[in-house]
Design a protein around this motif. Sequence first.
Motif, PDB file in Angstrom:
ATOM      1  N   ARG A   1      -7.884  24.052  20.287  1.00 35.39           N
ATOM      2  CA  ARG A   1      -7.712  25.149  21.250  1.00 35.39           C
ATOM      3  C   ARG A   1      -8.489  24.869  22.535  1.00 35.39           C
ATOM      4  NH1 ARG A   1      -5.475  30.018  19.551  1.00 35.39           N
ATOM      5  NH2 ARG A   1      -5.715  30.546  21.745  1.00 35.39           N
ATOM      6  N   LYS A   2      -9.622  24.200  22.425  1.00 41.97           N
ATOM      7  CA  LYS A   2     -10.401  23.871  23.620  1.00 41.97           C
ATOM      8  C   LYS A   2      -9.640  22.891  24.503  1.00 41.97           C
ATOM      9  CE  LYS A   2     -14.954  24.837  21.654  1.00 41.97           C
ATOM     10  NZ  LYS A   2     -16.265  24.287  21.258  1.00 41.97           N
TER      11      LYS A   2
ATOM     12  N   ASP B   1      -8.322  15.719  11.123  1.00 42.45           N
ATOM     13  CA  ASP B   1      -8.725  16.553  12.257  1.00 42.45           C
ATOM     14  C   ASP B   1      -9.007  15.716  13.507  1.00 42.45           C
ATOM     15  OD1 ASP B   1      -8.415  18.877  10.883  1.00 42.45           O
ATOM     16  OD2 ASP B   1     -10.549  19.275  10.591  1.00 42.45           O
TER      17      ASP B   1
ATOM     18  N   PHE C   1      -3.418  26.737  15.399  1.00 41.68           N
ATOM     19  CA  PHE C   1      -4.885  26.796  15.354  1.00 41.68           C
ATOM     20  C   PHE C   1      -5.345  28.041  16.100  1.00 41.68           C
ATOM     21  CE2 PHE C   1      -3.727  22.415  14.721  1.00 41.68           C
ATOM     22  CZ  PHE C   1      -4.553  22.022  13.677  1.00 41.68           C
ATOM     23  N   PRO C   2      -5.315  29.199  15.437  1.00 38.52           N
ATOM     24  CA  PRO C   2      -5.608  30.466  16.109  1.00 38.52           C
ATOM     25  C   PRO C   2      -7.072  30.669  16.506  1.00 38.52           C
ATOM     26  CG  PRO C   2      -5.279  30.813  13.747  1.00 38.52           C
ATOM     27  CD  PRO C   2      -4.924  29.393  14.026  1.00 38.52           C
ATOM     28  N   GLN C   3      -7.993  29.908  15.900  1.00 39.44           N
ATOM     29  CA  GLN C   3      -9.405  30.108  16.239  1.00 39.44           C
ATOM     30  C   GLN C   3      -9.684  29.578  17.642  1.00 39.44           C
ATOM     31  OE1 GLN C   3      -8.276  28.081  13.844  1.00 39.44           O
ATOM     32  NE2 GLN C   3      -8.883  28.850  11.841  1.00 39.44           N
ATOM     33  N   SER C   4     -10.193  30.442  18.506  1.00 43.12           N
ATOM     34  CA  SER C   4     -10.393  30.069  19.915  1.00 43.12           C
ATOM     35  C   SER C   4     -11.427  28.965  20.097  1.00 43.12           C
ATOM     36  CB  SER C   4     -10.798  31.290  20.735  1.00 43.12           C
ATOM     37  OG  SER C   4     -12.016  31.835  20.248  1.00 43.12           O
ATOM     38  N   ASP C   5     -12.338  28.794  19.136  1.00 40.82           N
ATOM     39  CA  ASP C   5     -13.377  27.775  19.276  1.00 40.82           C
ATOM     40  C   ASP C   5     -13.007  26.460  18.595  1.00 40.82           C
ATOM     41  OD1 ASP C   5     -13.490  28.779  16.706  1.00 40.82           O
ATOM     42  OD2 ASP C   5     -15.684  28.784  16.589  1.00 40.82           O
ATOM     43  N   HIS C   6     -11.788  26.366  18.065  1.00 40.87           N
ATOM     44  CA  HIS C   6     -11.364  25.118  17.420  1.00 40.87           C
ATOM     45  C   HIS C   6     -11.204  24.041  18.499  1.00 40.87           C
ATOM     46  CE1 HIS C   6      -8.915  22.187  15.260  1.00 40.87           C
ATOM     47  NE2 HIS C   6      -9.300  22.772  14.150  1.00 40.87           N
TER      48      HIS C   6
END
Length: 203
Positions: free
Chosen positions: A133-134, A65, A125-130
């Motif tokens: 994504r940031k 990661d 990476f669909p999670q907006s808070d990942h």
Amino acid sequence: MAVLEALTTVNLVPAIQRAPAKGRILDTANVLFYEDGIRNVGVDRIISASSVTKATFYKHYRAKDNLIVEYITHRHATVRANLEAIIASSPNAEIALREFIAAVIAEIDRPGFRGCPFINAAAEFPQSDHPVRKVVTAHREWYVDTLAELLRSMGHPVPGDAADELLLARDGALAGGYAGDSVAASAALGRIANRVLAESVGH
């Protein structure tokens, strides 16, 4: 494309001072993540392709990661450096924007083109808070702000809206250029850019 061959064609910004082994890991990930997808490339493959030991990999990155976030951050730094170089070498904002569009079209025509790395990463990476994504969000905000400033310099009546149009046209051209007809995608991008630039005051 073999990793070592691909590394000679990737347009990277001048390296920040970093350990040679860490640099090889990042450069290898830069190729493999883009070519095959971030989730499809495992740590063992990166270790093997970059000719480092498992201990060396975990010393520098601790987990995949962390490497993924550095990969997408490095991609942003590369795009930013390239656009800033175009702006610095252009006599005015209009030429800078036309050079920007030409660079996008050249990217679509480049061997090994796989679409936009930021859109590709966002899809994985669909999670907006990942954290990935940031970085993608910050990248796009920087892009719009930079294009808007150039359009403002040209006297465009609504530079923010026009910057959104140019960025979305770029997105569409990169996606269409990879998944469909690259010539048609590039031509459409050129037409939209011409229309947006023609809206500027005194053009």
